[in-house]
Design an enzyme around this catalytic site. Structure first.
Site, PDB file in Angstrom:
ATOM      1  N   ASP A 171       0.855  -1.375  -0.006  1.00  0.00           N
ATOM      2  CA  ASP A 171      -0.181   0.210  -0.266  1.00  0.00           C
ATOM      3  C   ASP A 171       0.846   1.212   0.023  1.00  0.00           C
ATOM      4  O   ASP A 171       2.026   1.220   0.431  1.00  0.00           O
ATOM      5  CB  ASP A 171      -0.832   0.216   1.197  1.00  0.00           C
ATOM      6  CG  ASP A 171      -1.818  -1.030   1.469  1.00  0.00           C
ATOM      7  OD1 ASP A 171      -2.358  -1.647   0.271  1.00  0.00           O
ATOM      8  OD2 ASP A 171      -2.339  -1.366   2.198  1.00  0.00           O
TER       9      ASP A 171
HETATM   10  N1  URA Z   1      -1.607  -5.891   3.754  1.00  0.00           N
HETATM   11  C1  URA Z   1      -1.971  -4.426   3.934  1.00  0.00           C
HETATM   12  O1  URA Z   1      -2.615  -4.525   4.657  1.00  0.00           O
HETATM   13  N2  URA Z   1      -1.166  -3.667   3.247  1.00  0.00           N
HETATM   14  C2  URA Z   1      -0.107  -3.936   2.487  1.00  0.00           C
HETATM   15  O2  URA Z   1       0.631  -3.112   2.007  1.00  0.00           O
HETATM   16  C3  URA Z   1       0.406  -5.381   2.493  1.00  0.00           C
HETATM   17  C4  URA Z   1      -0.357  -6.232   3.151  1.00  0.00           C
END
Ligand code: URA
Length: 252
Positions: free
Chosen positions: A108
Site C-alpha cells: 500500500d
Molecule cells: N497488507 C496490507 O494491509 N497492506 C499492505 O501493503 C500489505 C499487506
C-alpha cells in the site's frame, strides 16, 4: 524508454553491462558488432530487444534477468509510473529503467518495507501465487486492545472476513504480539502466506484494531531492518537471497 521501443545500439549494449558508452562506441566503430547478421558501425543505429545482437563474437542476451530489493518508504506508490505521486521507479537508477523491471506484488501507499523488483516474470508470478505460500512478515503498529489468545488462535486456523459486502476466506497466518515501542504504541508481527488486498489492515480491523503504521520486514527468509532508517535503499539481491526465492518457488 522500454525495450519495446527502439533504442540506440550503444545504449542497449551499455545497459547490458558491457562497459561505458564511450568504450562501446569505439568498439562498434571497429566493426565488432552485428545486428541480425550484418555488421553495424553506427552507434546510433536503433535496435529492439527482439534483434539478434552479437558483440565481439558473443550473442548478447538483452533480456538478462535482474533481481533487486527496494526498502519502499511510506508515501510511495507501488507503480513504475505516476504523474502526480512518488513511485518506486523514483528509487531505481536511470540506467536500469530500460530493463523492464517491475515490483513483485504491491505494498500500500502507506506501507513501507521489502519489495522485490525484477524482470523475471516467472519468479514474480510464483512469488505472488498462493500455491507456493511464500511467507511475508509484517510489523504493524496499531491502536486498540492487546491481542487475546482466542483472536490469535482464530488467525492461526484461518477465518472469514466480511468487510466489503462479501465474504473472503483468510488463510491461516501467525500473529505474534511484539514489545511495545518506548512511547507505549502497540506492535505485532503478522506472517501471511498469501497476498490479498489490504490483508493486514483488514485482519486487524476485523479484530477491532487500527493499523497506524505497517512495514514488511521479511519475505521468504530475506530480512530487512525493523526501523525506518534504511527506507529508500535499493540494492541487488545477494546470491543466497536469490536462492531462498528460487527454493521457495520451486525454481531451483
Ligand atoms: N497488507 C496490507 O494491509 N497492506 C499492505 O501493503 C500489505 C499487506
Amino acid at each position: 524508454m522500454s525495450y519495446n521501443n527502439l533504442m540506440r545500439l550503444d545504449r542497449l549494449l551499455a545497459n547490458s553491462g558491457l562497459g561505458t558508452r564511450s568504450k562501446i562506441r569505439d568498439r562498434i566503430s571497429h566493426g565488432i558488432v552485428q545486428v541480425n547478421g550484418t555488421i553495424v558501425t553506427d552507434a546510433s543505429f536503433h535496435v529492439t530487444e527482439n534483434d539478434s545482437i552479437i558483440y565481439d563474437g558473443q550473442e548478447i542476451n538483452c533480456q538478462t534477468k535482474l533481481y533487486y530489493l527496494l526498502d519502499k518508504p511510506d508515501g510511495v506508490l507501488t507503480a513504475m509510473e505516476d504523474k502526480r505521486l512518488p513511485c518506486v521507479a523514483d528509487y531505481i537508477p536511470s540506467e536500469l529503467m530500460s530493463k523492464k523491471l517491475s515490483p513483485v506484488g504491491r505494498l500500500d501507499y502507506h506501507t513501507s518495507g521489502l519489495l522485490i523488483i525484477t524482470n523475471d516474470g516467472e519468479l514474480s508470478h510464483r512469488l505472488q501465487s498462493p500455491k507456493y505460500e511464500v511467507p511475508k512478515v509484517y510489523l504493524a503498529t496499531y491502536r486498540g486492545l492487546e491481542w487475546k489468545d482466542s483472536e490469535i488462535a482464530a488467525i492461526a486456523s484461518g477465518f472469514t472476513i466480511r468487510d466489503k459486502g462479501y465474504s473472503e476466506d483468510i488463510a491461516p497466518a501467525e500473529l505474534k504480539p511484539a514489545k511495545p515501542y518506548e512511547d507505549g504504541s502497540l506492535r505485532a508481527l503478522l506472517t501471511l502466506h498469501e497476498g490479498k488486498t489490504h490483508e493486514v489492515r483488514r485482519i486487524f480491523a476485523h479484530f477491532e484494531k487500527e493499523v497506524i503504521a505497517l512495514r514488511r520486514i521479511e519475505l521468504s527468509g530475506i530480512k530487512i531492518s525493523e526501523g525506518l532508517d534504511e527506507c529508500g535503499t535499493f540494492r541487488a539481491l545477494t546470491g543466497s537471497e536469490l536462492n531462498m526465492l528460487f527454493n521457495a518457488t520451486g525454481l531451483n
